[in-house]
Design an enzyme around this catalytic site. Sequence first.
Site, short mmCIF file in Angstrom:
data_model
loop_
_atom_site.label_atom_id
_atom_site.label_comp_id
_atom_site.label_asym_id
_atom_site.label_seq_id
_atom_site.Cartn_x
_atom_site.Cartn_y
_atom_site.Cartn_z
N PHE A 1 0.81 -1.21 0.00
CA PHE A 1 0.00 0.00 0.00
C PHE A 1 0.85 1.26 0.00
CE2 PHE A 1 -2.70 -3.34 1.65
CZ PHE A 1 -3.83 -3.18 0.89
N ASP B 1 10.42 5.55 0.89
CA ASP B 1 11.53 5.73 1.83
C ASP B 1 11.14 5.35 3.26
OD1 ASP B 1 13.46 6.84 -0.05
OD2 ASP B 1 12.10 8.54 -0.16
N GLY B 2 9.84 5.30 3.55
CA GLY B 2 9.41 4.97 4.91
C GLY B 2 9.82 3.58 5.35
N ASP C 1 5.15 17.65 2.63
CA ASP C 1 5.27 16.19 2.66
C ASP C 1 4.15 15.56 3.46
OD1 ASP C 1 6.15 13.61 2.49
OD2 ASP C 1 7.91 13.88 3.76
N ASP D 1 13.36 11.68 7.62
CA ASP D 1 13.18 10.77 6.48
C ASP D 1 11.73 10.71 6.04
OD1 ASP D 1 15.84 10.37 6.81
OD2 ASP D 1 15.71 8.27 7.40
N GLU E 1 9.13 10.97 7.91
CA GLU E 1 8.25 10.49 8.97
C GLU E 1 8.10 11.57 10.03
OE1 GLU E 1 6.78 7.43 8.68
OE2 GLU E 1 7.82 7.32 6.74
#
Length: 598
Positions: free
Chosen positions: A176, A233-234, A328, A571, A573
């Site tokens: 997802f 990237d998460g 973001d 990053d 988050e």
Amino acid sequence: MLATCSLEPKAVTTMELFENEDTILEATLSLYPKSNYFLVSVSKTHITLKPAKANHRQRDSCVNDEKSINRIHLADVIGCDCAKGRKESDCQAYLSVYAYPHVKKFASKKTARKRQVTSFAFGAGKDFQENYATALHWKAVLCNLIQNNEITKCEALLPSLKPPAALNCLVLVNPFSGPGNALQIFQQRIVPILAEAGIRYHLRITEYAGHAKEITRTLKLDDWSGILIVSGDGLIFEVINGLMTRDDWEKAIKLPIGALPGGSGNALCCSLLYRANEPYLDSCILHASFTIAKHRISPMDLVAVDLSSGERLYSFLSVGWGIIADADIESEKFRSLGNARFTIGAVIRILDLRKYRGRLSYLPADGASFLVKRSDTYDSREPHITSDDQKNQSCKSCEHSTSTSITDRRTSHRNEKDTQIKDETKKQNSDCKDSIVKTPTFNDESATADQNLGGVNLANDAQKVETSLLVPLKDPVPATWTTIEDDFVVLCALYQTHIAQDLIAAANSKLDDGLIHLIFMRGNVSRVRLVKLFNAMQSGEPFPDDPLIDSIKVHAFRLEPLTPNGTLTVDGEIVSYGPIQAQVLPSLARVMTLRAKD
């Protein structure tokens, strides 16, 4: 292009083999289905095909016209494989070489890699087994050369020469992530290339936030050659912080990580391709998969980030505050649009511009007394699989049996998802759809912190890495640091070239330069100037010559937000809002990437 060996090729003697000091293997072959003969020679860098006169197999019968000579660069080759013909009466053995050379795009100066397969048939032996043994020997030589293993001419003549041990990778897919097609990307576009490269893999589909971190915490390191991440990237952030919470973190963080684009940002993947001069805006999946297949390993800096909550994170990409962090996080609602979500988020934030008061302190890299200490020496291949038991372990393998026909093999890799992954992922995928919207139940305190902040809780002894440049957040920064207090619109600490697939913010950044690129823009900036900034980032050009745009190379920094409400990201988050500080950790991690072409 399909090439086949003549049924009665002239045997190459040891003296002939040594006539050309660069030649390791040599034989006279003919292109299938034509009957024209070619002298095919293998060196450390090329496979060369020289046209020979029909019905002549002598070396001196070759045509030395440079224009008619075809070369396959081993730098473009990811693997080779052996097979038998479709007909039972066919006693020839076939060797297929899989290459992805750069080809000029139509009506453009740009190039992109394109799949090319060259298949050679060995038929000089008395039966299939003898021909197959010859084909396997050529495969062993080529596979060693592809992986940059040193091999002498004498070793190339030894029948006992073996190919390198097969690589075995753990694949983590977030189905997802981004537009939600990461699993499909892996099955349809990445698996075929892994198959051609002979890379074995075991697929794990993440089911909830923090799942990848849990997996890497308990991973048996010696079973794997690396971790391939098909996501944004998460998931990379989760994997790195999971590895750093282990008791054996010094060994764990050296496990190579491969980034494959499956999310909306894909900043690390694009940064790696950009540094290697590989296309990343077009055919990003193909070029990233090629990079993984080559399995070259390079060191990468990490950054230790301390939060006001007392947590320690390990970052590979950026720390953001201001418009970039706002765009973001607030563009999450547009995730289905893929990378375009960041552009939409930036436009919204420029129209409704916010300013943030803060105190920024940093230790400049120029003239600093901090010595960048490189980590231990590393092997550019660093395979972990060495024993036969490990090579034969139960995992999802892209290998094919020797009985596969030469024509079937050309399509079997493209149908890998139907025969290899479908049964395993069918249940996992349905479970994942249900669990992705649920709040996972955790029994320990650190797992709750992971879920809320994506962080590494100090209760797990995550602060083991020495950060000599940082003092406790409650203490003043050292006198050698520079401090600025002002209104900011943009503040971003970067250690990769990209912050999104089409946004370049630190074009000169290197993987292991031991630097943090601190970029910020003051509060009295106009919307026009902000548009110029984002245009420059999208084009990859240097920042506009503007006194309000600062780009400074530092070893460490501290940010103290003075505006009560705001967003901080690590990053990409979101993390707890408050004072934050960071220090670079040179060459701590390992990533799969091609070497930069200087």
